[in-house]
Design a protein around this motif. Structure first.
Motif, PDB file in Angstrom:
ATOM      1  N   ALA A 101       0.883  -1.269  -0.075  1.00 29.46           N
ATOM      2  CA  ALA A 101      -0.026  -0.052   0.061  1.00 29.46           C
ATOM      3  C   ALA A 101       1.008   1.158   0.168  1.00 29.46           C
ATOM      4  N   GLY A 102       2.054   1.090  -0.445  1.00 30.31           N
ATOM      5  CA  GLY A 102       2.971   2.501  -0.703  1.00 30.31           C
ATOM      6  C   GLY A 102       3.440   2.861   0.444  1.00 30.31           C
ATOM      7  N   ALA A 103       3.431   2.030   1.700  1.00 30.36           N
ATOM      8  CA  ALA A 103       4.050   2.737   3.052  1.00 30.36           C
ATOM      9  C   ALA A 103       5.496   2.623   2.810  1.00 30.36           C
ATOM     10  N   ARG A 104       6.336   3.950   3.296  1.00 35.23           N
ATOM     11  CA  ARG A 104       7.638   3.736   3.100  1.00 35.23           C
ATOM     12  C   ARG A 104       8.224   4.432   4.395  1.00 35.23           C
ATOM     13  N   LEU A 105       9.558   4.109   4.745  1.00 35.33           N
ATOM     14  CA  LEU A 105      10.140   4.982   5.986  1.00 35.33           C
ATOM     15  C   LEU A 105      11.547   4.738   5.747  1.00 35.33           C
ATOM     16  N   ASP A 106      12.212   5.775   5.896  1.00 38.75           N
ATOM     17  CA  ASP A 106      13.967   5.892   5.771  1.00 38.75           C
ATOM     18  C   ASP A 106      14.373   5.880   7.176  1.00 38.75           C
ATOM     19  N   LEU A 107      15.292   5.409   7.513  1.00 47.84           N
ATOM     20  CA  LEU A 107      16.200   5.782   8.661  1.00 47.84           C
ATOM     21  C   LEU A 107      17.578   6.207   8.478  1.00 47.84           C
ATOM     22  N   TYR A 108      17.983   7.165   9.262  1.00 49.36           N
ATOM     23  CA  TYR A 108      19.156   8.043   8.976  1.00 49.36           C
ATOM     24  C   TYR A 108      20.460   7.875  10.189  1.00 49.36           C
ATOM     25  N   ALA A 109      21.492   8.250   9.554  1.00 50.38           N
ATOM     26  CA  ALA A 109      22.735   8.369  10.493  1.00 50.38           C
ATOM     27  C   ALA A 109      22.292   9.383  11.555  1.00 50.38           C
ATOM     28  N   ASP A 110      21.661  10.493  11.038  1.00 50.50           N
ATOM     29  CA  ASP A 110      21.451  11.368  12.205  1.00 50.50           C
ATOM     30  C   ASP A 110      19.958  11.085  13.008  1.00 50.50           C
ATOM     31  N   PRO A 111      20.082  10.594  14.274  1.00 49.97           N
ATOM     32  CA  PRO A 111      18.855  10.220  14.784  1.00 49.97           C
ATOM     33  C   PRO A 111      17.786  10.897  14.725  1.00 49.97           C
ATOM     34  N   GLN A 112      17.796  12.395  14.909  1.00 52.10           N
ATOM     35  CA  GLN A 112      16.721  13.275  14.878  1.00 52.10           C
ATOM     36  C   GLN A 112      15.953  13.094  13.688  1.00 52.10           C
ATOM     37  N   ARG A 113      16.786  12.959  12.548  1.00 53.91           N
ATOM     38  CA  ARG A 113      16.006  12.623  11.157  1.00 53.91           C
ATOM     39  C   ARG A 113      15.007  11.561  11.263  1.00 53.91           C
ATOM     40  N   SER A 114      15.464  10.658  11.832  1.00 53.50           N
ATOM     41  CA  SER A 114      14.917   9.258  12.035  1.00 53.50           C
ATOM     42  C   SER A 114      13.682   9.332  12.845  1.00 53.50           C
ATOM     43  N   ILE A 115      13.785  10.229  14.141  1.00 56.53           N
ATOM     44  CA  ILE A 115      12.819  10.595  14.742  1.00 56.53           C
ATOM     45  C   ILE A 115      11.493  11.172  14.409  1.00 56.53           C
ATOM     46  N   ASP A 116      11.794  12.174  13.349  1.00 58.59           N
ATOM     47  CA  ASP A 116      10.810  13.203  12.639  1.00 58.59           C
ATOM     48  C   ASP A 116      10.265  12.297  11.634  1.00 58.59           C
ATOM     49  N   ALA A 117      11.151  11.269  10.846  1.00 55.54           N
ATOM     50  CA  ALA A 117      10.538  10.287   9.976  1.00 55.54           C
ATOM     51  C   ALA A 117       9.458   9.534  10.570  1.00 55.54           C
ATOM     52  N   ILE A 118       9.724   8.715  11.867  1.00 55.48           N
ATOM     53  CA  ILE A 118       8.960   7.822  12.506  1.00 55.48           C
ATOM     54  C   ILE A 118       7.748   8.455  12.711  1.00 55.48           C
ATOM     55  N   GLY A 119       7.827   9.812  13.305  1.00 56.92           N
ATOM     56  CA  GLY A 119       6.626  10.555  13.607  1.00 56.92           C
ATOM     57  C   GLY A 119       5.751  10.630  12.536  1.00 56.92           C
ATOM     58  N   ARG A 120       6.405  11.009  11.348  1.00 49.28           N
ATOM     59  CA  ARG A 120       5.080  11.163  10.213  1.00 49.28           C
ATOM     60  C   ARG A 120       4.562   9.890   9.915  1.00 49.28           C
ATOM     61  N   PHE A 121       5.384   8.722  10.106  1.00 48.60           N
ATOM     62  CA  PHE A 121       5.124   7.535   9.627  1.00 48.60           C
ATOM     63  C   PHE A 121       4.203   6.772  10.615  1.00 48.60           C
ATOM     64  N   ALA A 122       4.557   6.857  12.123  1.00 54.25           N
ATOM     65  CA  ALA A 122       3.499   6.293  12.966  1.00 54.25           C
ATOM     66  C   ALA A 122       2.979   6.914  13.884  1.00 54.25           C
ATOM     67  N   GLY A 123       3.324   8.230  14.040  1.00 52.71           N
ATOM     68  CA  GLY A 123       2.921   9.136  15.169  1.00 52.71           C
ATOM     69  C   GLY A 123       3.961   9.328  16.139  1.00 52.71           C
ATOM     70  N   ALA A 124       3.555  10.273  17.027  1.00 53.44           N
ATOM     71  CA  ALA A 124       4.456  11.014  18.050  1.00 53.44           C
ATOM     72  C   ALA A 124       4.739   9.953  19.161  1.00 53.44           C
ATOM     73  N   ARG A 125       3.789   9.076  19.499  1.00 51.95           N
ATOM     74  CA  ARG A 125       4.266   7.783  20.451  1.00 51.95           C
ATOM     75  C   ARG A 125       5.361   7.160  20.078  1.00 51.95           C
ATOM     76  N   ASP A 126       5.573   6.686  18.863  1.00 54.50           N
ATOM     77  CA  ASP A 126       6.345   6.052  18.413  1.00 54.50           C
ATOM     78  C   ASP A 126       7.806   6.352  18.231  1.00 54.50           C
ATOM     79  N   ALA A 127       7.413   7.919  17.822  1.00 56.32           N
ATOM     80  CA  ALA A 127       8.756   8.636  17.609  1.00 56.32           C
ATOM     81  C   ALA A 127       9.410   8.733  18.969  1.00 56.32           C
ATOM     82  N   ARG A 128       8.753   8.984  20.010  1.00 57.44           N
ATOM     83  CA  ARG A 128       9.305   8.940  21.274  1.00 57.44           C
ATOM     84  C   ARG A 128       9.845   7.673  21.787  1.00 57.44           C
TER      85      ARG A 128
END
Length: 283
Positions: A101-128
């Motif tokens: 269904a087209g879901a995509r998630l990138d993880l980065y060397a910069d943890p903050q970029r990954s936190i932001d990406a996870i927040g957009r992907f799965a919400g603030a709880r999983d970003a924390r």
């Protein structure tokens, strides 16, 4: 035990020119031992190998380098520098994941970029949750780096004993008795993220439902640095083999060991598949 090329004594034999065998050969050669490596293949590297597809070489073993400092130390001990022999490029994008269904998630060397990406992907709880996960993996690695990762003969009992002597609370960080998949539920509610971060078990051919949560330390290793090697991963093996030879080790390729002869509990000789018999130093 002191063995010198001029002393007429038997050399130390290493079976296999994989990365472990090459590192051992360099270490022993630097210390002045006479060393010979026997490798059944025509080239060094073991699992770090490549095949040709469509006229281009493709890595079929490991595809990126982590724990670069280990290799820096091997080269430094031999009076060389890693970056003089290999060109490495640090990855900013660690991994790209895709679901139906087209879901995509990138993880980065910069943890903050990954936190932001996870927040957009799965919400603030999983970003924390990811932020907490990163800190947990850091503590896991800190507890295990000297007591297990770099230990000469690591064992679970010795690991627990060392941690208990130093700081019993660290045993909770290591989590050797919890499985990896269940552990991910402490940080992530989205099943896709649990699937993603439980994949570390597959790095060693295990199941996330059976492998210990300790393997989450791989996430910390990746955040500490993932490197691409220009020319492919096989260049690492080539560089290590060249360094071993320059320090005096002998590497014999297409020399498959068929039998290890033991006399009175000590290795006495090797027999190759072509019938050659080689006397070696026993330990």
């Amino acid at each position: 035990m002191e063995i010198s090329p001029t002393a007429g004594k038997r050399p130390i034999a290493i079976i296999g020119a994989g990365i472990g065998g090459l590192a051992a050969a360099i270490d022993l050669a630097v210390r002045g031992f006479e060393v010979c490596v026997y490798e059944r293949a025509a080239t060094p590297g073991g699992k770090m190998r490549e095949i040709e597809v469509g006229g281009r070489p493709i890595d079929v073993g490991p595809t990126v380098l982590t724990l670069r400092e280990i290799f820096d130390e091997i080269f430094a001990a031999a009076g060389a520098r890693l970056d003089e022999h290999l060109r490495l490029r640090r990855a900013e994008l660690l991994a790209r994941h895709a679901w139906d269904a087209g879901a995509r998630l990138d993880l980065y060397a910069d943890p903050q970029r990954s936190i932001d990406a996870i927040g957009r992907f799965a919400g603030a709880r999983d970003a924390r949750g990811y932020r907490d996960f990163v800190e947990a993996t850091r503590r896991t690695y800190a507890a295990l780096e000297r007591s297990f990762v770099r230990a000469t003969r690591p064992s679970m009992l010795e690991l627990i004993a060392r941690i208990a002597r130093r700081n019993l609370a660290q045993l909770f960080d290591v989590r050797p008795f919890a499985d990896l998949y269940r552990s991910t539920g402490r940080y992530f509610s989205d099943p896709r993220l649990r699937q993603l971060f439980a994949r570390y078990a597959t790095y060693c051919g295990s199941s996330p439902f059976a492998a210990p949560a300790t393997l989450q330390l791989i996430a910390h290793v990746e955040l500490a640095g993932v490197w691409y090697v220009d020319g492919g991963m096989r260049r690492i093996a080539d560089a290590l083999a060249s360094l071993a030879e320059r320090r005096g080790a002998l590497l014999r390729y297409q020399a498959e060991v068929r039998r290890i002869r033991v006399v009175r509990g000590r290795v006495d000789a090797l027999e190759l598949t072509d019938g050659e018999r080689i006397e070696v130093a026993g330990v």
